[in-house]
Design a protein around this motif. Structure first.
Motif, mmCIF file in Angstrom:
data_model
loop_
_atom_site.group_PDB
_atom_site.id
_atom_site.type_symbol
_atom_site.label_atom_id
_atom_site.label_comp_id
_atom_site.label_asym_id
_atom_site.label_seq_id
_atom_site.Cartn_x
_atom_site.Cartn_y
_atom_site.Cartn_z
ATOM 1 N N ILE A 191 9.247 38.642 -70.105
ATOM 2 C CA ILE A 191 8.339 37.527 -69.710
ATOM 3 C C ILE A 191 7.590 37.914 -68.415
ATOM 4 O O ILE A 191 6.406 37.623 -68.351
ATOM 5 C CB ILE A 191 9.316 36.241 -69.303
ATOM 6 C CG1 ILE A 191 9.933 35.870 -70.694
ATOM 7 C CG2 ILE A 191 8.518 35.036 -68.651
ATOM 8 C CD1 ILE A 191 10.944 34.738 -70.233
ATOM 9 N N LEU A 193 4.602 31.778 -75.294
ATOM 10 C CA LEU A 193 5.585 31.219 -74.264
ATOM 11 C C LEU A 193 5.617 29.754 -74.324
ATOM 12 O O LEU A 193 6.790 28.975 -74.367
ATOM 13 C CB LEU A 193 5.343 31.818 -72.927
ATOM 14 C CG LEU A 193 6.525 31.543 -71.728
ATOM 15 C CD1 LEU A 193 7.757 32.459 -72.256
ATOM 16 C CD2 LEU A 193 5.896 31.826 -70.608
ATOM 17 N N GLY A 200 6.887 28.327 -77.795
ATOM 18 C CA GLY A 200 8.198 28.604 -78.126
ATOM 19 C C GLY A 200 9.103 27.770 -77.286
ATOM 20 O O GLY A 200 10.183 27.154 -78.001
ATOM 21 N N PHE A 201 8.826 27.675 -75.865
ATOM 22 C CA PHE A 201 10.034 26.714 -75.179
ATOM 23 C C PHE A 201 9.458 25.432 -75.347
ATOM 24 O O PHE A 201 10.344 24.561 -75.152
ATOM 25 C CB PHE A 201 9.514 27.074 -73.577
ATOM 26 C CG PHE A 201 10.413 28.214 -73.266
ATOM 27 C CD1 PHE A 201 11.896 28.327 -73.339
ATOM 28 C CD2 PHE A 201 9.824 29.471 -73.010
ATOM 29 C CE1 PHE A 201 12.718 29.410 -72.844
ATOM 30 C CE2 PHE A 201 10.351 30.562 -72.558
ATOM 31 C CZ PHE A 201 11.810 30.553 -72.487
ATOM 32 N N GLY A 229 4.851 40.182 -69.754
ATOM 33 C CA GLY A 229 3.977 39.437 -70.371
ATOM 34 C C GLY A 229 2.705 38.574 -69.590
ATOM 35 O O GLY A 229 1.637 38.325 -69.744
ATOM 36 N N LEU A 230 3.338 37.877 -68.684
ATOM 37 C CA LEU A 230 2.763 37.014 -67.810
ATOM 38 C C LEU A 230 1.630 37.971 -66.844
ATOM 39 O O LEU A 230 0.762 37.362 -66.195
ATOM 40 C CB LEU A 230 3.525 35.895 -67.016
ATOM 41 C CG LEU A 230 4.060 34.937 -67.963
ATOM 42 C CD1 LEU A 230 5.215 34.263 -67.084
ATOM 43 C CD2 LEU A 230 3.147 34.188 -68.671
ATOM 44 N N PHE A 277 0.492 35.862 -75.015
ATOM 45 C CA PHE A 277 1.803 35.879 -74.569
ATOM 46 C C PHE A 277 1.997 34.410 -74.016
ATOM 47 O O PHE A 277 3.022 33.965 -74.186
ATOM 48 C CB PHE A 277 2.258 36.951 -73.612
ATOM 49 C CG PHE A 277 3.525 36.899 -73.132
ATOM 50 C CD1 PHE A 277 4.657 37.519 -73.770
ATOM 51 C CD2 PHE A 277 3.844 36.141 -71.943
ATOM 52 C CE1 PHE A 277 6.233 37.355 -73.548
ATOM 53 C CE2 PHE A 277 5.241 36.274 -71.587
ATOM 54 C CZ PHE A 277 6.329 36.693 -72.299
ATOM 55 N N SER A 278 0.998 33.876 -73.238
ATOM 56 C CA SER A 278 1.418 32.574 -72.439
ATOM 57 C C SER A 278 1.386 31.557 -73.557
ATOM 58 O O SER A 278 2.274 30.660 -73.420
ATOM 59 C CB SER A 278 0.170 32.610 -71.602
ATOM 60 O OG SER A 278 0.102 33.412 -70.442
ATOM 61 N N PHE A 310 12.045 34.308 -79.243
ATOM 62 C CA PHE A 310 11.450 32.790 -79.595
ATOM 63 C C PHE A 310 11.812 32.339 -80.927
ATOM 64 O O PHE A 310 12.080 31.077 -81.204
ATOM 65 C CB PHE A 310 10.019 32.600 -79.298
ATOM 66 C CG PHE A 310 9.438 32.817 -77.938
ATOM 67 C CD1 PHE A 310 10.325 32.056 -76.985
ATOM 68 C CD2 PHE A 310 8.430 33.766 -77.300
ATOM 69 C CE1 PHE A 310 9.796 32.260 -75.709
ATOM 70 C CE2 PHE A 310 8.182 33.926 -76.234
ATOM 71 C CZ PHE A 310 8.816 33.076 -75.086
ATOM 72 N N ILE A 319 10.181 39.967 -78.229
ATOM 73 C CA ILE A 319 10.027 38.651 -77.675
ATOM 74 C C ILE A 319 9.567 37.428 -78.732
ATOM 75 O O ILE A 319 10.205 36.630 -78.780
ATOM 76 C CB ILE A 319 8.834 38.677 -76.468
ATOM 77 C CG1 ILE A 319 8.655 37.302 -75.804
ATOM 78 C CG2 ILE A 319 7.363 38.864 -77.316
ATOM 79 C CD1 ILE A 319 9.900 37.305 -74.993
#
Length: 444
Positions: A86, A11, A14-15, A89-90, A7-8, A228, A224
């Motif tokens: 989020i 993330l 994606g960003f 996920g983290l 997930f990290s 993204f 998620i």
């Protein structure tokens, strides 16, 4: 732990990828000439609040406005659930805010579900309007190919996103009722979400525990991933207006409609000519830097606000459907003007990033994208500006390109050439001297 790492990474990618592409758009916009839009901050916030946040101009067409409002509000409010996903996920937790928020959490997720249902219905209707009903302004020739596909793709993404939301919430509802949910049990109560408490048991009630966990995880990860995907699709789509509508309306032109700009260099020379105290023999000041082109031939001759307009264009076609020139069969389409400006800006920006700032591909916005016939078809009535739901100004681009044709290439339609000659010689558009203009009153 593995899911947290995956997930990290997702993330960050994606960003990060979004930030890279958003910065390319920012660089392209700053390619334009400077224009000061830092005045009247209070008025600008008011315009942004009414137009971008309040959707004021959308409601001139009530049916699409209500449908768009469903999508708009759902998009804004569902970011609350995205924050929780989020955080989950983290942290490796599931519904991390539920235990601390209690009944308010149930209310918020229920509200999001209701909005999601409305957004699902609105999305389906929008697809029908584009592809079955074929609303004329959504099926003009500039909307063929990629623009039509782009509009459909984002709507399909919305449908898939909502489907994943109800897969996640529906399966979770059934699991929680059985005491098997990832989420912490609170007094053995069900989630009681407004929609999932009915959809979940109806669709997933007969499934095994393993199947329910699988569906819930597919819904969670699918949600998620779609977020993204949507986020990184925006910079390549007309739907970037979701973000740019706010700065674009803030930096709106607050001058009265129909008030055109004057070039500083020309105004300075005219004032010198009209000043009786000016020394005609004085040496002219040395120009600072390269002289500004009269009008606009290519995108770098336009202002950064013109270029921001092009990226903010929603391609809704309200400008074109209200354009009197277009409605009488003329070649002009204000929407096409904005789309062409954005396409040329993208092309020029890619070339500069690849080959350096002196890149010249031998093409220009004028003639290679926008024809002289389109420009001269404009009646300068401001109907396009008035109709745009996010305060885009196609007229300013048209006028700057006309200015280039007249002042740099001396290209004026015959009808206009005769009119300007009459104004110069007779002080009026008509071919009569001032003394003869009222002779008609003496006729029998």
């Amino acid at each position: 732990m593995i899911s947290i790492i995956i997930f990290s990474i997702l993330l960050i990618i994606g960003f990060g990828y979004f930030a890279v592409n958003a910065n390319k758009i920012r660089t392209n916009i700053l390619m334009g000439r400077d224009v000061d839009r830092s005045d009247n901050k209070g008025e600008r916030f008011k315009v942004m609040s009414l137009i971008a946040l309040g959707q004021k101009k959308m409601f001139k067409r009530p049916i699409p406005a209500v449908l768009h409002l469903c999508l708009y509000v759902a998009f804004i409010i569902t970011q609350i659930e995205l924050i929780e996903i989020i955080a989950d996920g983290l942290s490796g937790e599931h519904r991390v805010f539920r235990s601390s928020l209690g009944a308010f959490y149930t209310f918020m997720i229920s509200f999001i579900e209701i909005l999601s249902v409305l957004a699902f219905v609105a999305t389906f209707i929008f697809l029908l309007r584009r592809n079955m009903i074929k609303v004329p302004r959504l099926n003009m020739k500039e909307m063929k190919g990629w623009p039509k596909l782009d509009g459909n793709m984002i709507l399909f993404m919305e449908l898939i996103l909502v489907t994943f939301i109800f897969m996640m919430n529906g399966a979770d509802e059934v699991l929680y009722n059985r005491g098997l949910s990832h989420a912490e049990q609170l007094n053995d109560e069900s989630f009681g979400f407004a929609v999932s408490q009915f959809v979940g048991p109806a669709l997933f009630g007969g499934m095994s525990e393993s199947s329910l966990h699988l569906i819930e995880r597919i819904g969670w990860w699918g949600h998620i991933v779609m977020v993204f995907t949507f986020l990184n699709y925006l910079p390549f789509s007309k739907h970037f207006h979701i973000i740019l509508a706010f700065p674009n309306t803030y930096f709106s032109n607050l001058n009265p409609q129909g008030q055109f700009t004057n070039m500083d260099a020309v105004m300075k020379e005219v004032k010198l000519m009209m000043d009786p105290d000016a020394d005609p023999y004085a040496e002219p000041e040395e120009p600072e830097g390269e002289p500004q082109r009269f009008g606009a031939k290519d995108v770098e001759d336009l202002t950064w606000k013109n270029l921001l307009d092009s990226y903010t264009c929603t391609e809704c076609g309200r400008c074109t459907s209200n354009c009197p020139a277009n409605r009488t069969g003329k070649l002009l389409s204000p929407r096409k003007i904005m789309m062409d400006t954005r396409d040329r800006l993208e092309e020029k920006g890619k070339g500069i990033r690849k080959n350096g700032k002196d890149y010249d591909d031998g093409k220009s916005l004028l003639n290679d994208y926008i024809t002289e016939e389109e420009l001269w078809a404009c009646t300068t009535c401001n109907a396009c500006v008035e109709a745009c739901p996010v305060n885009i100004d196609p007229l300013s681009i048209i006028m700057d390109m006309r200015r280039y044709l007249v002042m740099e290439e001396s290209k004026v339609p015959t009808e206009l050439a005769g009119m300007t000659s009459n104004i110069e010689n007779n002080g009026a558009p008509w071919q009569f001297s001032p003394d003869d203009r009222l002779n008609w009153k003496d006729e029998d």
